[in-house]
Design a protein around this motif. Structure first.
Motif, PDB file in Angstrom:
ATOM      1  N   SER A 161      61.024  -1.730 -22.656  1.00  0.00           N
ATOM      2  CA  SER A 161      61.862  -2.539 -21.593  1.00  0.00           C
ATOM      3  C   SER A 161      61.123  -3.422 -20.863  1.00  0.00           C
ATOM      4  O   SER A 161      60.012  -2.983 -20.594  1.00  0.00           O
ATOM      5  N   ASP A 162      61.642  -4.481 -20.490  1.00  0.00           N
ATOM      6  CA  ASP A 162      60.937  -5.388 -19.558  1.00  0.00           C
ATOM      7  C   ASP A 162      61.941  -6.324 -18.936  1.00  0.00           C
ATOM      8  O   ASP A 162      63.047  -6.685 -19.655  1.00  0.00           O
ATOM      9  N   VAL A 163      61.799  -6.711 -17.628  1.00  0.00           N
ATOM     10  CA  VAL A 163      62.691  -7.660 -17.069  1.00  0.00           C
ATOM     11  C   VAL A 163      62.795  -9.087 -17.596  1.00  0.00           C
ATOM     12  O   VAL A 163      63.634  -9.915 -17.641  1.00  0.00           O
ATOM     13  N   ASN A 186      66.981  -3.871 -19.617  1.00  0.00           N
ATOM     14  CA  ASN A 186      67.457  -2.777 -18.758  1.00  0.00           C
ATOM     15  C   ASN A 186      66.842  -1.536 -19.133  1.00  0.00           C
ATOM     16  O   ASN A 186      67.174  -0.630 -20.069  1.00  0.00           O
ATOM     17  N   TYR A 187      65.631  -0.873 -18.181  1.00  0.00           N
ATOM     18  CA  TYR A 187      65.010   0.349 -18.272  1.00  0.00           C
ATOM     19  C   TYR A 187      66.081   1.537 -18.657  1.00  0.00           C
ATOM     20  O   TYR A 187      65.609   2.453 -19.033  1.00  0.00           O
ATOM     21  N   LYS A 188      67.388   1.422 -18.034  1.00  0.00           N
ATOM     22  CA  LYS A 188      68.229   2.651 -18.367  1.00  0.00           C
ATOM     23  C   LYS A 188      68.701   2.758 -19.805  1.00  0.00           C
ATOM     24  O   LYS A 188      69.032   3.887 -20.005  1.00  0.00           O
ATOM     25  N   ILE A 196      66.270   5.476 -20.289  1.00  0.00           N
ATOM     26  CA  ILE A 196      66.585   6.640 -19.437  1.00  0.00           C
ATOM     27  C   ILE A 196      67.650   7.245 -19.916  1.00  0.00           C
ATOM     28  O   ILE A 196      67.560   8.379 -20.113  1.00  0.00           O
ATOM     29  N   GLY A 197      68.535   6.740 -20.530  1.00  0.00           N
ATOM     30  CA  GLY A 197      69.859   7.103 -20.837  1.00  0.00           C
ATOM     31  C   GLY A 197      69.982   7.644 -22.447  1.00  0.00           C
ATOM     32  O   GLY A 197      71.015   8.006 -22.895  1.00  0.00           O
ATOM     33  N   ASP A 198      68.696   7.088 -23.263  1.00  0.00           N
ATOM     34  CA  ASP A 198      68.996   7.482 -24.675  1.00  0.00           C
ATOM     35  C   ASP A 198      68.518   8.977 -24.895  1.00  0.00           C
ATOM     36  O   ASP A 198      67.209   9.425 -24.551  1.00  0.00           O
ATOM     37  N   PRO A 199      69.377   9.867 -25.361  1.00  0.00           N
ATOM     38  CA  PRO A 199      69.017  11.344 -25.538  1.00  0.00           C
ATOM     39  C   PRO A 199      68.000  11.371 -26.824  1.00  0.00           C
ATOM     40  O   PRO A 199      67.348  12.672 -26.717  1.00  0.00           O
ATOM     41  N   SER A 200      67.921  10.597 -27.380  1.00  0.00           N
ATOM     42  CA  SER A 200      66.804  10.559 -28.535  1.00  0.00           C
ATOM     43  C   SER A 200      65.290  10.428 -28.052  1.00  0.00           C
ATOM     44  O   SER A 200      64.497  10.903 -28.848  1.00  0.00           O
ATOM     45  N   ILE A 201      65.304  10.007 -26.782  1.00  0.00           N
ATOM     46  CA  ILE A 201      63.854   9.635 -26.218  1.00  0.00           C
ATOM     47  C   ILE A 201      63.398  10.762 -25.636  1.00  0.00           C
ATOM     48  O   ILE A 201      64.160  11.248 -24.479  1.00  0.00           O
ATOM     49  N   GLN A 202      62.442  11.207 -25.995  1.00  0.00           N
ATOM     50  CA  GLN A 202      61.928  12.599 -25.216  1.00  0.00           C
ATOM     51  C   GLN A 202      60.711  12.450 -24.240  1.00  0.00           C
ATOM     52  O   GLN A 202      60.816  13.083 -23.113  1.00  0.00           O
ATOM     53  N   ALA A 203      59.981  11.229 -24.182  1.00  0.00           N
ATOM     54  CA  ALA A 203      59.073  10.690 -23.257  1.00  0.00           C
ATOM     55  C   ALA A 203      59.002   9.376 -22.841  1.00  0.00           C
ATOM     56  O   ALA A 203      59.376   8.590 -23.607  1.00  0.00           O
ATOM     57  N   ALA A 248      63.908   9.425 -14.739  1.00  0.00           N
ATOM     58  CA  ALA A 248      63.228  10.053 -16.003  1.00  0.00           C
ATOM     59  C   ALA A 248      63.416  11.504 -16.037  1.00  0.00           C
ATOM     60  O   ALA A 248      63.708  12.108 -16.788  1.00  0.00           O
ATOM     61  N   ALA A 249      62.645  12.266 -14.764  1.00  0.00           N
ATOM     62  CA  ALA A 249      62.888  13.584 -14.511  1.00  0.00           C
ATOM     63  C   ALA A 249      64.570  14.050 -14.675  1.00  0.00           C
ATOM     64  O   ALA A 249      64.296  15.318 -15.262  1.00  0.00           O
TER      65      ALA A 249
END
Length: 337
Positions: A34-36, A57-59, A62-69, A86-87
Motif C-alpha cells: 500500500s502507498d498513498v 489504503n493501508y487498512k 491490516i484488515g486482511d486475515p490472510s496476512i500474517q506479518a 497491526a498488533a
C-alpha cells in the motif's frame, strides 16, 4: 507453517527494497503493498514482482486475515498508529527506524505489541552487516578483554534535501540513531550518559531549518567504557562507516567497504578506489539478512534479533543528545522519563 504471507505499508525506497528482497525468499508471499500515491509505474513494478494487490489504503493490509506479518516502511509519523493497529489485528510487525520521533509514543506502541503477544523487529540493519557482526562476536567472546573505548565514524556522502530535513527529526534521530544502536550492540552495555556537540559546516540551510550537519557525541556506558561517535552529512569521498572497540587485551576495527581490494602502488602514491558511495550499496546484504531472520522467527519461533526495546533505547539516547546540545551539558539517561 510453510510460507508467511505479508503486506508492506509504504512503497518508497525502503518499502520497494524489502519487497524485492522478499520476492526472492521462498518462505514469503508478498500479497499486498500500500502507498498513498498509486501510479502506473508502481502497479507495473508490483506486477513484475508477483505482488497481487496494490492499494492506497493501508487498512486493506491490516484488515486482511490472510496476512500474517506487516512491514511498516511509511513515513515516521505513521509508525506508531500502524504498529498499534497491526498488533491489535494479531499481525507480526517489522518497522523501519525510528519507531517515532517521541520515545514516549514509542513506549505506547511497545505496550500494544506486548499486550497482543506479537513479534516486533525494528530496522537497525547495520547489526546484520557481516563485518560489524564479527566485531560484536569478538567483543562478546572476550578476545579483546574488557571494552574500554568504542569509536564510531558515520558520515553520509551527501546531505539530504530540504524537504527531508524538515521532517527527519534531526541528525540525532534520523542519522546518528543507527550509531546509538551500534554503540549498545558493540559494547554489550547500556549508555548511561550523553554529551553532544554540533555545528553547521556543510549547508547553512540545514542550520536555518533548526538542525546540524556535523556532530561529535561522547558516551558513557554502564560497564565503565567510554564512547565517541562522529557524524557528518557530507563525506565527499563516499559513505564512511568505520568502528573500533579498544579493550584491555586488544582491539577490533572495521574499515570501510570498497568496491574491490585492488591497490595501486607507484613512486608517487599508493591508492585504491573510494569507499562504496551509498547506504543501499554498502548494506545490501544486511538488508536481506535482517528480513530473512525476521521471517525465520515467525516460522520457527523465538525472539527477534532487534526488538522494540532496542528502538526505544536508541531514541532515548537521541533525545538525550539533542537535550545535551541545547543545554550544553552532559545528560544522564536516567533523566529521561
Amino acid at each position: 507453517m510453510d510460507k508467511i504471507t505479508i503486506g508492506i505499508i509504504g512503497a518508497g525506497r525502503i518499502g520497494k527494497l524489502h519487497a524485492e528482497h522478499m520476492s526472492r525468499n521462498r518462505q514469503v508471499v508478498v500479497q499486498t503493498i500500500s502507498d498513498v500515491f498509486i501510479t502506473d509505474e508502481l502497479r507495473a513494478w508490483a506486477a513484475e514482482l508477483g505482488i497481487g494487490s496494490v492499494t492506497d489504503n493501508y487498512k486493506d493490509i491490516i484488515g486482511d486475515p490472510s496476512i500474517q506479518a506487516v512491514f511498516i516502511c511509511s513515513s515516521t509519523n505513521t509508525h506508531v498508529p500502524f504498529i498499534v493497529e497491526a498488533a491489535q489485528a494479531g499481525k507480526h510487525i517489522f518497522c523501519e527506524k525510528p519507531i517515532s520521533l517521541d520515545y514516549r509514543q514509542t513506549a505506547e506502541a511497545l505496550k500494544a505489541v506486548k499486550e497482543a503477544g506479537v513479534l516486533l523487529q525494528t530496522g537497525f540493519n547495520r547489526r546484520f552487516d557481516h563485518n560489524f557482526k564479527r566485531a560484536r562476536e569478538i567483543v562478546q567472546d572476550g578476545k579483546i578483554g574488557s571494552p574500554h573505548l568504542v569509536k564510531i565514524t558515520s558520515r553520509d556522502p551527501a546531505p539530504p534535501g530540504e524537504d527531508y530535513i524538515k521532517v527527519s527529526g534531526g541528525l540525532f534521530m534520523d542519522m546518528a540513531i543507527h550509531d546509538f544502536d551500534m554503540a549498545r550492540y558493540l559494547s554489550g552495555s547500556e549508555v548511561t550518559e550523553v554529551y553532544a556537540q554540533g555545528a553547521v559546516l556543510v549547508n547553512p540551510v540545514i542550520g536555518e531549518l533548526g538542525d546540524i550537519d556535523t556532530a561529535v557525541i561522547f558516551l558513557k556506558f554502564a560497564n565503565g567504557a567510554l564512547g565517541v561517535i562522529d557524524n557528518s552529512r557530507q563525506a565527499v569521498y563516499g559513505y564512511d562507516q568505520r568502528i573500533e572497540v579498544f579493550g584491555s587485551e586488544g582491539s577490533v576495527t572495521v574499515q570501510n567497504d570498497h568496491p574491490n581490494t585492488a591497490e595501486i602502488s607507484t613512486k608517487d602514491s599508493v591508492s585504491r578506489d573510494n569507499p562504496k558511495y551509498f547506504f543501499l550499496e554498502r548494506y545490501h546484504e544486511s538488508y536481506i539478512d535482517e528480513t530473512r531472520q525476521f521471517i525465520e522467527c515467525i516460522v520457527h519461533g523465538g525472539e527477534v534479533p532487534v526488538d522494540g526495546r532496542d528502538a526505544l533505547q536508541a531514541e532515548k539516547i537521541a533525545y538525550a543528545a539533542k537535550l545535551s546540545l541545547q543545554e550544553r551539558r552532559p545528560v544522564q539517561l536516567d533523566e529521561i522519563d
